[in-house]
Design a protein around this motif. Structure first.
Motif, PDB file in Angstrom:
ATOM      1  N   LEU A 190       0.809  -1.223   0.000  1.00 28.81           N
ATOM      2  CA  LEU A 190       0.000   0.000   0.000  1.00 28.81           C
ATOM      3  C   LEU A 190       0.841   1.271   0.000  1.00 28.81           C
ATOM      4  N   HIS A 191       2.145   1.102  -0.161  1.00 29.81           N
ATOM      5  CA  HIS A 191       3.035   2.270  -0.075  1.00 29.81           C
ATOM      6  C   HIS A 191       2.618   3.396  -1.002  1.00 29.81           C
ATOM      7  N   ASP A 192       2.329   3.071  -2.257  1.00 28.72           N
ATOM      8  CA  ASP A 192       2.012   4.121  -3.224  1.00 28.72           C
ATOM      9  C   ASP A 192       0.712   4.833  -2.853  1.00 28.72           C
ATOM     10  N   ALA A 193      -0.260   4.064  -2.334  1.00 26.48           N
ATOM     11  CA  ALA A 193      -1.523   4.666  -1.901  1.00 26.48           C
ATOM     12  C   ALA A 193      -1.292   5.600  -0.717  1.00 26.48           C
ATOM     13  N   LEU A 194      -0.434   5.177   0.201  1.00 25.17           N
ATOM     14  CA  LEU A 194      -0.094   6.015   1.347  1.00 25.17           C
ATOM     15  C   LEU A 194       0.671   7.262   0.902  1.00 25.17           C
ATOM     16  N   ALA A 195       1.614   7.076  -0.004  1.00 23.73           N
ATOM     17  CA  ALA A 195       2.414   8.208  -0.479  1.00 23.73           C
ATOM     18  C   ALA A 195       1.544   9.230  -1.212  1.00 23.73           C
ATOM     19  N   SER A 196       0.544   8.750  -1.948  1.00 18.69           N
ATOM     20  CA  SER A 196      -0.304   9.678  -2.706  1.00 18.69           C
ATOM     21  C   SER A 196      -1.200  10.509  -1.795  1.00 18.69           C
ATOM     22  N   ALA A 197      -1.369  10.066  -0.534  1.00 18.71           N
ATOM     23  CA  ALA A 197      -2.172  10.830   0.422  1.00 18.71           C
ATOM     24  C   ALA A 197      -1.466  12.106   0.847  1.00 18.71           C
ATOM     25  N   SER A 232       8.019  -6.815  19.282  1.00 14.54           N
ATOM     26  CA  SER A 232       9.219  -5.989  19.065  1.00 14.54           C
ATOM     27  C   SER A 232       9.347  -5.653  17.585  1.00 14.54           C
ATOM     28  N   ALA A 233       9.022  -6.619  16.742  1.00 11.84           N
ATOM     29  CA  ALA A 233       9.080  -6.386  15.299  1.00 11.84           C
ATOM     30  C   ALA A 233       8.137  -5.267  14.876  1.00 11.84           C
ATOM     31  N   ASN A 234       6.973  -5.166  15.521  1.00 10.77           N
ATOM     32  CA  ASN A 234       6.039  -4.086  15.204  1.00 10.77           C
ATOM     33  C   ASN A 234       6.656  -2.717  15.458  1.00 10.77           C
ATOM     34  N   VAL A 235       7.386  -2.591  16.570  1.00 13.62           N
ATOM     35  CA  VAL A 235       8.012  -1.304  16.894  1.00 13.62           C
ATOM     36  C   VAL A 235       9.160  -1.011  15.923  1.00 13.62           C
ATOM     37  N   LEU A 236       9.970  -2.027  15.657  1.00 12.22           N
ATOM     38  CA  LEU A 236      11.088  -1.848  14.733  1.00 12.22           C
ATOM     39  C   LEU A 236      10.590  -1.466  13.338  1.00 12.22           C
ATOM     40  N   PHE A 237       9.442  -2.028  12.948  1.00  8.17           N
ATOM     41  CA  PHE A 237       8.857  -1.649  11.661  1.00  8.17           C
ATOM     42  C   PHE A 237       8.554  -0.152  11.634  1.00  8.17           C
ATOM     43  N   ALA A 238       7.970   0.362  12.707  1.00  8.72           N
ATOM     44  CA  ALA A 238       7.629   1.787  12.756  1.00  8.72           C
ATOM     45  C   ALA A 238       8.878   2.654  12.653  1.00  8.72           C
ATOM     46  N   VAL A 239       9.953   2.215  13.306  1.00 11.25           N
ATOM     47  CA  VAL A 239      11.218   2.950  13.255  1.00 11.25           C
ATOM     48  C   VAL A 239      11.744   3.017  11.823  1.00 11.25           C
ATOM     49  N   GLU A 240      11.787   1.851  11.155  1.00 12.87           N
ATOM     50  CA  GLU A 240      12.394   1.802   9.823  1.00 12.87           C
ATOM     51  C   GLU A 240      11.466   2.364   8.752  1.00 12.87           C
ATOM     52  N   ALA A 241      10.164   2.153   8.884  1.00 19.26           N
ATOM     53  CA  ALA A 241       9.235   2.708   7.897  1.00 19.26           C
ATOM     54  C   ALA A 241       9.316   4.227   7.884  1.00 19.26           C
ATOM     55  N   THR A 242       9.431   4.819   9.056  1.00 18.74           N
ATOM     56  CA  THR A 242       9.551   6.278   9.133  1.00 18.74           C
ATOM     57  C   THR A 242      10.861   6.740   8.506  1.00 18.74           C
ATOM     58  N   ARG A 243      11.936   6.019   8.777  1.00 19.40           N
ATOM     59  CA  ARG A 243      13.233   6.400   8.202  1.00 19.40           C
ATOM     60  C   ARG A 243      13.201   6.341   6.677  1.00 19.40           C
ATOM     61  N   TRP A 291      10.393   6.163   4.648  1.00 18.39           N
ATOM     62  CA  TRP A 291       9.236   6.718   3.946  1.00 18.39           C
ATOM     63  C   TRP A 291       8.824   8.123   4.369  1.00 18.39           C
ATOM     64  N   ALA A 292       9.488   8.706   5.344  1.00 16.65           N
ATOM     65  CA  ALA A 292       9.098  10.053   5.783  1.00 16.65           C
ATOM     66  C   ALA A 292       9.164  11.050   4.628  1.00 16.65           C
ATOM     67  N   ALA A 293      10.122  10.864   3.739  1.00 16.56           N
ATOM     68  CA  ALA A 293      10.248  11.760   2.590  1.00 16.56           C
ATOM     69  C   ALA A 293       9.058  11.628   1.646  1.00 16.56           C
ATOM     70  N   ASP A 294       8.330  10.512   1.739  1.00 23.67           N
ATOM     71  CA  ASP A 294       7.122  10.296   0.938  1.00 23.67           C
ATOM     72  C   ASP A 294       5.875  10.794   1.664  1.00 23.67           C
ATOM     73  N   GLY A 295       6.070  11.421   2.826  1.00 18.78           N
ATOM     74  CA  GLY A 295       4.943  11.909   3.597  1.00 18.78           C
ATOM     75  C   GLY A 295       4.283  10.845   4.454  1.00 18.78           C
ATOM     76  N   ILE A 296       5.005   9.755   4.718  1.00 21.67           N
ATOM     77  CA  ILE A 296       4.459   8.639   5.504  1.00 21.67           C
ATOM     78  C   ILE A 296       5.229   8.519   6.814  1.00 21.67           C
ATOM     79  N   THR A 297       4.513   8.540   7.927  1.00 25.90           N
ATOM     80  CA  THR A 297       5.131   8.288   9.223  1.00 25.90           C
ATOM     81  C   THR A 297       4.454   7.092   9.870  1.00 25.90           C
ATOM     82  N   ALA A 298       5.186   6.431  10.748  1.00 20.73           N
ATOM     83  CA  ALA A 298       4.658   5.252  11.441  1.00 20.73           C
ATOM     84  C   ALA A 298       5.050   5.305  12.904  1.00 20.73           C
ATOM     85  N   ASN A 299       4.116   4.978  13.770  1.00 17.47           N
ATOM     86  CA  ASN A 299       4.378   4.887  15.196  1.00 17.47           C
ATOM     87  C   ASN A 299       3.764   3.607  15.743  1.00 17.47           C
ATOM     88  N   ALA A 300       4.321   3.131  16.843  1.00 15.02           N
ATOM     89  CA  ALA A 300       3.833   1.915  17.487  1.00 15.02           C
ATOM     90  C   ALA A 300       3.258   2.265  18.853  1.00 15.02           C
TER      91      ALA A 300
END
Length: 306
Positions: free
Chosen positions: A140-147, A188-199, A201-210
């Motif tokens: 869903l990255h592209d859908a999220l980025a288009s938001a 723990s994987a859920n939190v690590l995902f939020a850390v790396e997804a933000t790193r 994808w933040a430039a695409d306007g996508i942030t993630a938190n756990a």
């Protein structure tokens, strides 16, 4: 700087979303037909969002969607089938999605179940709680980025304190299987995902938190019926209502206070401080480790590659 809000562990999903207008915004809530998923979806719908419940049991999903529509006056509540441990199901939902996606709440999960493996041989809690949601977000990255300003909410647990991701044996192929360690690893994987997804994808306007929703009596605990340790803890545990349990998910999804904020872990509607054993509060350093987050992302990509 640590993020704090006016809200507490007693706050409800309706409290944290009060005054927020989500008209024109679209959200997916996995596991939206049960437990805190229902209350999360209800709060988003009440604020005016178009909400899709991504669920295994679509009959239950349609019943829930109808009830939410009636309760909120918002008819834009849809249902899609999703089996997180099935790569084809995850891929289908992602490929079928049309248009932007503003909010993705990775809420569904399984907890402390007996050893179970997917057809690929993956440990089922890790496959469901992490890999399924990872694959969904990726698709869903592209859908999220288009938001333009999308948010991903990863529902973790204080059980992440029990285990980091054991990269040498994620799927318990050599070590003895322990349900709590497996669950903790997936959280723990859920939190690590939020850390790396933000790193990434933040430039695409996508942030993630756990977040840790708190203890809520739901069907999630069905595998603990005969767990003596759990039964003893449950006698004095400060349980939350489902409305309170959903509040931190909704906070991360909609609050203006979290605009542009990502890669963090929240509990009781505030960013958690680092855990200091033997406390069961706060976030473990291993769950915020940027090197582990990058490694998990790369391992996950390899696992999902066909």
């Amino acid at each position: 700087m640590r993020i704090t809000t006016p809200f507490t562990r007693e706050s409800t999903a309706a409290d944290v979303s009060a005054g927020v207008d989500l008209t024109g915004r679209r959200a997916i809530v996995t596991g939206g037909a049960s437990g805190i998923g229902v209350e999360t979806a209800r709060a988003l719908a009440l604020a005016g969002a178009e909400v899709t419940l991504a669920v295994r049991d679509t009959e239950a999903g349609h019943r829930t969607a109808e009830a939410i529509a009636v309760a909120t006056g918002n008819a834009a509540v849809a249902v899609l089938h999703l089996e997180l441990a099935d790569r084809d199901s995850v891929a289908k939902l992602a490929s079928d999605w049309q248009g932007p996606l503003h909010i993705l709440v990775n809420n569904a999960g399984v907890m402390v179940e007996p050893l179970n493996r997917t057809p690929e041989g993956w440990e089922h809690q890790f496959a469901t709680n992490h890999l399924g949601h990872f694959g969904l977000a990726l698709g869903l990255h592209d859908a999220l980025a288009s938001a333009g300003d999308a948010r991903i909410v990863a529902v973790s647990s204080s059980a992440h304190l029990r285990s980091g991701v054991v990269f040498d044996d994620i799927h318990f192929e050599r070590r003895e299987y322990d349900p709590w360690s497996a669950y903790g690893q997936s959280k723990s994987a859920n939190v690590l995902f939020a850390v790396e997804a933000t790193r990434r994808w933040a430039a695409d306007g996508i942030t993630a938190n756990a977040l840790m929703p708190g203890g809520i009596r739901t069907n999630l605990q069905r595998h603990q019926a005969d767990d003596a340790e759990f039964a003893e803890i449950a006698k004095t545990y400060p349980w939350k209502t489902t409305e309170q349990g959903a509040s931190t998910s909704v906070l991360l999804a909609v609050s203006p206070l979290l605009a542009g904020v990502g890669g963090r872990y929240f509990e009781d509607n505030n960013e958690a401080e680092l855990n200091i054993p033997p406390s069961h509060d706060g976030v473990a350093a291993h769950a915020l480790d940027p090197e582990a987050a990058t490694r998990l992302w790369e391992v996950s990509l390899e696992l999902l590659a066909r």
